[in-house]
Design an enzyme around this catalytic site. Structure first.
Site, PDB file in Angstrom:
ATOM      1  N   LYS A   1     -30.182  36.590  29.204  1.00 60.91           N
ATOM      2  CA  LYS A   1     -30.059  35.846  30.477  1.00 60.91           C
ATOM      3  C   LYS A   1     -30.106  36.812  31.666  1.00 60.91           C
ATOM      4  O   LYS A   1     -30.829  36.586  32.628  1.00 60.91           O
ATOM      5  CB  LYS A   1     -28.735  35.055  30.516  1.00 60.91           C
TER       6      LYS A   1
ATOM      7  N   ARG B   1     -21.886  26.086  31.332  1.00 65.97           N
ATOM      8  CA  ARG B   1     -21.548  26.427  29.947  1.00 65.97           C
ATOM      9  C   ARG B   1     -20.802  25.315  29.244  1.00 65.97           C
ATOM     10  O   ARG B   1     -20.461  25.447  28.076  1.00 65.97           O
ATOM     11  CB  ARG B   1     -20.636  27.654  29.944  1.00 65.97           C
TER      12      ARG B   1
ATOM     13  N   ARG C   1     -25.739  47.634  23.474  1.00 66.70           N
ATOM     14  CA  ARG C   1     -25.370  47.642  24.890  1.00 66.70           C
ATOM     15  C   ARG C   1     -23.956  48.186  25.089  1.00 66.70           C
ATOM     16  O   ARG C   1     -23.667  48.833  26.096  1.00 66.70           O
ATOM     17  CB  ARG C   1     -25.476  46.218  25.462  1.00 66.70           C
TER      18      ARG C   1
ATOM     19  N   ARG D   1     -18.869  47.227  28.257  1.00 68.44           N
ATOM     20  CA  ARG D   1     -18.219  45.983  28.690  1.00 68.44           C
ATOM     21  C   ARG D   1     -17.058  45.653  27.760  1.00 68.44           C
ATOM     22  O   ARG D   1     -17.170  45.781  26.545  1.00 68.44           O
ATOM     23  CB  ARG D   1     -19.247  44.844  28.657  1.00 68.44           C
TER      24      ARG D   1
ATOM     25  N   ARG E   1     -17.237  35.056  20.984  1.00 72.25           N
ATOM     26  CA  ARG E   1     -18.154  34.528  22.005  1.00 72.25           C
ATOM     27  C   ARG E   1     -19.233  33.660  21.373  1.00 72.25           C
ATOM     28  O   ARG E   1     -19.620  32.631  21.923  1.00 72.25           O
ATOM     29  CB  ARG E   1     -18.783  35.681  22.797  1.00 72.25           C
TER      30      ARG E   1
HETATM   31  P1  AP5 Z   1     -28.654  40.608  28.445  1.00 69.08           P
HETATM   32  O1  AP5 Z   1     -29.792  40.325  29.349  1.00 69.08           O
HETATM   33  O2  AP5 Z   1     -27.533  41.419  28.940  1.00 69.08           O
HETATM   34  O3  AP5 Z   1     -28.134  39.219  27.783  1.00 69.08           O
HETATM   35  P2  AP5 Z   1     -27.165  38.129  28.354  1.00 69.08           P
HETATM   36  O4  AP5 Z   1     -27.653  36.828  27.805  1.00 69.08           O
HETATM   37  O5  AP5 Z   1     -27.038  38.269  29.820  1.00 69.08           O
HETATM   38  O6  AP5 Z   1     -25.835  38.557  27.583  1.00 69.08           O
HETATM   39  P3  AP5 Z   1     -24.348  38.533  28.088  1.00 69.08           P
HETATM   40  O7  AP5 Z   1     -23.559  39.333  27.112  1.00 69.08           O
HETATM   41  O8  AP5 Z   1     -24.247  38.897  29.529  1.00 69.08           O
HETATM   42  O9  AP5 Z   1     -24.029  36.999  27.907  1.00 69.08           O
HETATM   43  P4  AP5 Z   1     -22.657  36.304  27.879  1.00 69.08           P
HETATM   44  O10 AP5 Z   1     -23.036  34.883  28.034  1.00 69.08           O
HETATM   45  O11 AP5 Z   1     -21.835  36.649  26.711  1.00 69.08           O
HETATM   46  O12 AP5 Z   1     -21.876  36.977  29.127  1.00 69.08           O
HETATM   47  P5  AP5 Z   1     -21.568  36.527  30.613  1.00 69.08           P
HETATM   48  O13 AP5 Z   1     -21.480  37.747  31.437  1.00 69.08           O
HETATM   49  O14 AP5 Z   1     -22.430  35.422  31.052  1.00 69.08           O
HETATM   50  O15 AP5 Z   1     -29.258  41.266  27.126  1.00 69.08           O
HETATM   51  C1  AP5 Z   1     -28.399  41.809  26.142  1.00 69.08           C
HETATM   52  C2  AP5 Z   1     -28.926  43.181  25.712  1.00 69.08           C
HETATM   53  O16 AP5 Z   1     -30.134  42.993  24.999  1.00 69.08           O
HETATM   54  C3  AP5 Z   1     -29.245  44.112  26.893  1.00 69.08           C
HETATM   55  O17 AP5 Z   1     -28.868  45.420  26.559  1.00 69.08           O
HETATM   56  C4  AP5 Z   1     -30.765  43.974  27.034  1.00 69.08           C
HETATM   57  O18 AP5 Z   1     -31.337  45.138  27.552  1.00 69.08           O
HETATM   58  C5  AP5 Z   1     -31.202  43.715  25.598  1.00 69.08           C
HETATM   59  N1  AP5 Z   1     -32.406  42.902  25.463  1.00 69.08           N
HETATM   60  C6  AP5 Z   1     -32.742  41.784  26.169  1.00 69.08           C
HETATM   61  N2  AP5 Z   1     -33.922  41.292  25.748  1.00 69.08           N
HETATM   62  C7  AP5 Z   1     -34.340  42.099  24.738  1.00 69.08           C
HETATM   63  C8  AP5 Z   1     -35.485  42.106  23.888  1.00 69.08           C
HETATM   64  N3  AP5 Z   1     -36.452  41.190  23.983  1.00 69.08           N
HETATM   65  N4  AP5 Z   1     -35.575  43.086  22.961  1.00 69.08           N
HETATM   66  C9  AP5 Z   1     -34.602  44.016  22.848  1.00 69.08           C
HETATM   67  N5  AP5 Z   1     -33.504  44.086  23.617  1.00 69.08           N
HETATM   68  C10 AP5 Z   1     -33.378  43.130  24.561  1.00 69.08           C
HETATM   69  O19 AP5 Z   1     -20.074  35.925  30.439  1.00 69.08           O
HETATM   70  C11 AP5 Z   1     -19.005  36.773  30.060  1.00 69.08           C
HETATM   71  C12 AP5 Z   1     -17.719  35.977  30.015  1.00 69.08           C
HETATM   72  O20 AP5 Z   1     -17.408  35.473  31.321  1.00 69.08           O
HETATM   73  C13 AP5 Z   1     -17.688  34.741  29.119  1.00 69.08           C
HETATM   74  O21 AP5 Z   1     -17.382  35.064  27.780  1.00 69.08           O
HETATM   75  C14 AP5 Z   1     -16.586  33.910  29.785  1.00 69.08           C
HETATM   76  O22 AP5 Z   1     -15.313  34.412  29.446  1.00 69.08           O
HETATM   77  C15 AP5 Z   1     -16.831  34.175  31.250  1.00 69.08           C
HETATM   78  N6  AP5 Z   1     -17.740  33.224  31.886  1.00 69.08           N
HETATM   79  C16 AP5 Z   1     -18.955  33.504  32.442  1.00 69.08           C
HETATM   80  N7  AP5 Z   1     -19.525  32.386  32.920  1.00 69.08           N
HETATM   81  C17 AP5 Z   1     -18.662  31.378  32.662  1.00 69.08           C
HETATM   82  C18 AP5 Z   1     -18.700  29.972  32.895  1.00 69.08           C
HETATM   83  N8  AP5 Z   1     -19.750  29.393  33.487  1.00 69.08           N
HETATM   84  N9  AP5 Z   1     -17.634  29.235  32.493  1.00 69.08           N
HETATM   85  C19 AP5 Z   1     -16.574  29.787  31.898  1.00 69.08           C
HETATM   86  N10 AP5 Z   1     -16.478  31.112  31.628  1.00 69.08           N
HETATM   87  C20 AP5 Z   1     -17.522  31.896  32.011  1.00 69.08           C
HETATM   88 MG    MG Z   2     -25.459  38.675  31.146  1.00 69.73          MG
END
Ligand code: AP5
Ligand code: MG
Length: 189
Positions: free
Chosen positions: A14, A89, A128, A134, A145
């Site tokens: 994402k 979400r 990562r 993180r 998660r």
């Molecule tokens: P990356 O692009 O970082 O993936 P991502 O989907 O952004 O992963 P996140 O870990 O950020 O998602 P998440 O939903 O767990 O966390 P968020 O911060 O939203 O890619 C991942 C890795 O893969 C990178 O190193 C990238 O380089 C690599 N990669 C990408 N594409 C690739 C490919 N094709 N080939 C190889 N490598 C590749 O949320 C964190 C926390 O915040 C949640 O757990 C929750 O507690 C809270 N939170 C956030 N939003 C909400 C909400 N709306 N409601 C309630 N709680 C929330």
């Molecule tokens: Mg992210």
């Protein structure tokens, strides 16, 4: 204005693909995870509330998220569009997003659903972890998660389908290839 939801499990890309769309089209981006991590870093009241949830891989209660969202969105109304990375979400958040957009004469343009298998996701997040450090990127929390995603977030796919805004992507190639495909998709909107 374009309102694009980037949807997928932890590690599905994402953040990576949102950043590419920002660069290509000049969109603004709301990454709720980044917003929350910034609050924690700044030691705000909200940051203190959300830290425990994030460290446990749990979702922050909907009311906090919905409050944050409208404030950030309204600061972005003069751009060509907004990317939602990590929101909605839950069904409650999805309905709140729909209402918030409707109140402003806007709607979700498209939801890009990133389908990636769980073993690939785990591999990416552990990789990562070594680079970014993180707090929620450790095997135990990543598994939590995934569970939260499948129980609370994945069901939203049906909701997006019913709204007629879902676009499914099952990507196999490397990051640059996927970026190219997503940019083509968004350019064709
Ligand atoms: P990356 O692009 O970082 O993936 P991502 O989907 O952004 O992963 P996140 O870990 O950020 O998602 P998440 O939903 O767990 O966390 P968020 O911060 O939203 O890619 C991942 C890795 O893969 C990178 O190193 C990238 O380089 C690599 N990669 C990408 N594409 C690739 C490919 N094709 N080939 C190889 N490598 C590749 O949320 C964190 C926390 O915040 C949640 O757990 C929750 O507690 C809270 N939170 C956030 N939003 C909400 C909400 N709306 N409601 C309630 N709680 C929330
Ligand atoms: Mg992210």
């Amino acid at each position: 204005m374009d309102n694009i939801v980037i949807f997928g499990a932890p590690g599905s890309g994402k953040g990576t693909y949102s950043a590419a769309l920002v660069k290509e089209f000049g969109y603004n981006r709301i990454s709720t995870g980044d917003v929350l991590r910034a609050e924690i870093k700044a030691g705000t009241k909200l940051g203190k509330i959300v830290k425990g949830y994030i460290d446990q891989g749990q979702l922050i209660p909907d009311e906090h998220m919905i409050d944050i969202l409208a404030g950030v969105y309204d600061s972005m109304l003069d751009g060509p569009g907004v990317i939602f990375d990590g929101f909605p979400r839950t069904i409650v958040q999805a309905k709140a997003l729909k209402d918030m957009l409707q109140e402003r004469g806007e709607k979700i343009t498209i939801t890009i659903n990133l389908n990636v298998s769980e073993d690939v996701l785990m591999e990416r997040l552990l990789r990562r972890a070594k680079i970014e450090g993180r707090a929620d990127d450790n095997e135990e929390t990543i598994k939590k998660r995934f569970k939260v995603y499948y129980n609370q977030t994945y069901p939203l796919i049906e909701w997006f389908k019913n709204e007629g805004v879902l676009s499914e992507f099952t990507f196999k190639g490397d990051t640059n290839l996927i970026i190219k495909e997503i940019i083509e998709k968004v350019a064709s909107l």
